[in-house]
Motif scaffolding. Structure first.
Motif, PDB file in Angstrom:
ATOM      1  N   GLU A  89       0.829  -1.208   0.000  1.00  0.00           N
ATOM      2  CA  GLU A  89       0.000   0.000   0.000  1.00  0.00           C
ATOM      3  C   GLU A  89       0.861   1.255   0.000  1.00  0.00           C
ATOM      4  OE1 GLU A  89      -3.508  -2.162   2.685  1.00  0.00           O
ATOM      5  OE2 GLU A  89      -2.389  -0.455   3.482  1.00  0.00           O
ATOM      6  N   VAL A  90       1.891   1.253   0.825  1.00  0.00           N
ATOM      7  CA  VAL A  90       2.781   2.412   0.903  1.00  0.00           C
ATOM      8  C   VAL A  90       3.529   2.596  -0.415  1.00  0.00           C
ATOM      9  CG1 VAL A  90       4.907   3.235   1.992  1.00  0.00           C
ATOM     10  CG2 VAL A  90       3.024   2.411   3.407  1.00  0.00           C
ATOM     11  N   ASN A  91       3.987   1.485  -0.997  1.00  0.00           N
ATOM     12  CA  ASN A  91       4.667   1.562  -2.291  1.00  0.00           C
ATOM     13  C   ASN A  91       3.751   2.143  -3.356  1.00  0.00           C
ATOM     14  OD1 ASN A  91       6.557  -1.583  -1.983  1.00  0.00           O
ATOM     15  ND2 ASN A  91       6.965   0.447  -1.139  1.00  0.00           N
ATOM     16  N   ALA A  92       2.472   1.749  -3.330  1.00  0.00           N
ATOM     17  CA  ALA A  92       1.523   2.232  -4.324  1.00  0.00           C
ATOM     18  C   ALA A  92       1.293   3.729  -4.216  1.00  0.00           C
ATOM     19  CB  ALA A  92       0.189   1.490  -4.181  1.00  0.00           C
ATOM     20  N   LEU A  93       1.564   4.286  -3.041  1.00  0.00           N
ATOM     21  CA  LEU A  93       1.459   5.735  -2.848  1.00  0.00           C
ATOM     22  C   LEU A  93       2.776   6.433  -3.173  1.00  0.00           C
ATOM     23  CD1 LEU A  93      -0.613   5.774   0.460  1.00  0.00           C
ATOM     24  CD2 LEU A  93      -1.399   6.506  -1.800  1.00  0.00           C
ATOM     25  N   GLY A  94       3.781   5.655  -3.567  1.00  0.00           N
ATOM     26  CA  GLY A  94       5.041   6.235  -4.010  1.00  0.00           C
ATOM     27  C   GLY A  94       6.130   6.306  -2.964  1.00  0.00           C
ATOM     28  N   PHE A  95       6.011   5.512  -1.902  1.00  0.00           N
ATOM     29  CA  PHE A  95       7.008   5.557  -0.833  1.00  0.00           C
ATOM     30  C   PHE A  95       7.704   4.207  -0.675  1.00  0.00           C
ATOM     31  CE2 PHE A  95       3.921   8.790   0.217  1.00  0.00           C
ATOM     32  CZ  PHE A  95       4.688   9.844   0.680  1.00  0.00           C
ATOM     33  N   ALA A  96       9.014   4.250  -0.450  1.00  0.00           N
ATOM     34  CA  ALA A  96       9.754   3.049  -0.064  1.00  0.00           C
ATOM     35  C   ALA A  96       9.637   2.889   1.446  1.00  0.00           C
ATOM     36  CB  ALA A  96      11.225   3.188  -0.463  1.00  0.00           C
ATOM     37  N   ASP A  97       9.575   1.640   1.900  1.00  0.00           N
ATOM     38  CA  ASP A  97       9.526   1.368   3.342  1.00  0.00           C
ATOM     39  C   ASP A  97      10.966   1.277   3.867  1.00  0.00           C
ATOM     40  OD1 ASP A  97       9.041   0.530   5.930  1.00  0.00           O
ATOM     41  OD2 ASP A  97       8.674  -1.557   5.347  1.00  0.00           O
ATOM     42  N   ILE A  98      11.386   2.291   4.614  1.00  0.00           N
ATOM     43  CA  ILE A  98      12.745   2.347   5.159  1.00  0.00           C
ATOM     44  C   ILE A  98      12.686   2.073   6.654  1.00  0.00           C
ATOM     45  CG2 ILE A  98      14.856   3.688   5.411  1.00  0.00           C
ATOM     46  CD1 ILE A  98      14.127   3.200   2.513  1.00  0.00           C
ATOM     47  N   GLU A  99      13.182   0.944   7.076  1.00  0.00           N
ATOM     48  CA  GLU A  99      13.185   0.608   8.494  1.00  0.00           C
ATOM     49  C   GLU A  99      14.607   0.718   9.051  1.00  0.00           C
ATOM     50  OE1 GLU A  99      10.414   0.450  10.006  1.00  0.00           O
ATOM     51  OE2 GLU A  99       9.152   0.418   8.204  1.00  0.00           O
ATOM     52  N   TRP A 100      15.083  -0.236   9.828  1.00  0.00           N
ATOM     53  CA  TRP A 100      16.400  -0.101  10.424  1.00  0.00           C
ATOM     54  C   TRP A 100      16.970  -1.476  10.755  1.00  0.00           C
ATOM     55  CZ3 TRP A 100      11.845   0.748  12.937  1.00  0.00           C
ATOM     56  CH2 TRP A 100      11.602  -0.036  14.075  1.00  0.00           C
ATOM     57  N   ALA A 101      18.314  -1.524  10.822  1.00  0.00           N
ATOM     58  CA  ALA A 101      18.985  -2.757  11.226  1.00  0.00           C
ATOM     59  C   ALA A 101      18.957  -2.915  12.734  1.00  0.00           C
ATOM     60  CB  ALA A 101      20.428  -2.761  10.722  1.00  0.00           C
ATOM     61  N   ASP A 102      19.028  -1.785  13.464  1.00  0.00           N
ATOM     62  CA  ASP A 102      18.955  -1.818  14.926  1.00  0.00           C
ATOM     63  C   ASP A 102      18.596  -0.428  15.439  1.00  0.00           C
ATOM     64  OD1 ASP A 102      18.986  -2.836  17.494  1.00  0.00           O
ATOM     65  OD2 ASP A 102      20.942  -3.785  17.274  1.00  0.00           O
ATOM     66  N   ASP A 103      18.007  -0.400  16.617  1.00  0.00           N
ATOM     67  CA  ASP A 103      17.621   0.831  17.294  1.00  0.00           C
ATOM     68  C   ASP A 103      18.503   0.979  18.532  1.00  0.00           C
ATOM     69  OD1 ASP A 103      16.258   2.688  19.079  1.00  0.00           O
ATOM     70  OD2 ASP A 103      14.485   2.444  17.838  1.00  0.00           O
ATOM     71  N   THR A 104      18.948   2.197  18.800  1.00  0.00           N
ATOM     72  CA  THR A 104      19.808   2.401  19.970  1.00  0.00           C
ATOM     73  C   THR A 104      19.052   2.262  21.283  1.00  0.00           C
ATOM     74  OG1 THR A 104      19.385   4.782  20.049  1.00  0.00           O
ATOM     75  CG2 THR A 104      21.230   4.025  18.662  1.00  0.00           C
TER      76      THR A 104
END
Length: 303
Positions: free
Chosen positions: A215-230
């Protein structure tokens, strides 16, 4: 709940060489992103073949990455939607991105902002001192409450991306409500910073599903998450210290790792540990032979 009043971060004193370096980097990123947009337009026009195949300019995707979904863009796509869709390289769709697909010794620093502007001034000062780029993922509500802080991030040369509008658990919403969260956040960020944000979206709490990513991709956004959180956002009350923040970040250091940090504090009080730990963290990353890359290079494969 009473929210902290918005205050304008004091103007920072930046040396002429520092301003020049920041300006050169911003111009370079701008030219590269423009080139990507042109390539995307040609692709949609049929000039380039095999839209699903990244051009030489894009970063390659790991072999085990999920194929790009076939979800079509929204039928009521606005000019803003189309602009984002065209600027989103195919290689960035279809999966949650937790690392930049590279074997080079680079990592990316990102900061979420959903509560208040505590720590923003200090983080920007440290990033400038070490000439380090970062990407800030703002909620729409943060942008509305603290537009001056959002503009300070842009003025300092950093990327701005979306972290939803109100930071809900997206899986508790229906599709229409999730789309509204994305659209409202995009509108709030545009109004705050006066320019379109990056075509990046980070799900609240890191909770994603294949359907929601599509759904997010269809709105033109890449899903950027993380390898780790501090986990710096937990503060000292949550058992964290600056040294623990640094240790958690360093354990994630690997080629292409995306590290998640935070500005602000959930309760509006206490120390922003990520801001305090940032100088030593940058030095430690560099001591390991790693460079801190600009996450915007994902759009053009330029790191």
């Amino acid at each position: 709940m009473n929210r902290p009043r918005c205050s304008t971060p004091p103007r920072r004193s930046v040396s002429a060489p520092g301003r020049a370096a920041r300006a050169r980097r911003s111009r370079t990123v701008g030219r590269l992103i423009t080139a990507t947009l042109v390539a995307a337009v040609l692709t949609v026009s049929g000039v380039l073949t095999a839209r699903g195949t990244p051009s030489a300019g894009y970063l390659s995707v790991p072999a085990d990455a999920t194929p790009r979904p076939t979800t079509a863009p929204p039928t009521t796509a606005s000019p803003a939607d189309l602009s984002r869709i065209l600027s989103l390289p195919p290689a960035l769709a279809g999966h949650a991105i937790r690392r930049m697909p590279t074997q080079r010794h680079v990592v990316a620093l990102t900061f979420n902002a959903a509560w208040n502007e505590q720590g923003v001034e200090e983080v920007l000062r440290v990033l400038d001192r070490y000439d380090v780029p970062a990407t800030f993922f703002l909620t729409g509500q943060f942008a509305e409450r603290h537009p001056d802080a959002a503009r300070a991030m842009v003025t300092a040369g950093h990327g701005i991306a979306s972290h939803s509008y109100s930071h809900p658990h997206m899986d508790e919403l229906n599709r229409q409500a999730r789309e509204l969260e994305v659209r409202q956040a995009d509108r709030a960020l545009r109004e705050a910073i006066g320019t379109p944000p990056l075509p990046f979206f980070r799900f609240p709490y890191g909770d994603t599903t294949p359907q929601e990513i599509a759904e997010v991709n269809a709105l033109g956004f890449a899903d950027i998450e993380w390898a780790d959180d501090t986990n710096g956002y937990l503060g000292t009350a949550g058992g964290m210290t600056t040294q623990k923040v640094i240790a958690r970040a360093l354990r994630a250091v690997a080629p292409g790792a995306i590290i998640q940090m935070h500005v602000g504090t959930p309760r509006g009080t206490g120390t922003v540990l990520d801001a305090q730990a940032l100088p030593q963290l940058i030095q430690s990353i560099r001591a390991r032979g790693y460079r801190i890359a600009d996450l915007r290079s994902l759009l053009v494969g330029a790191h």
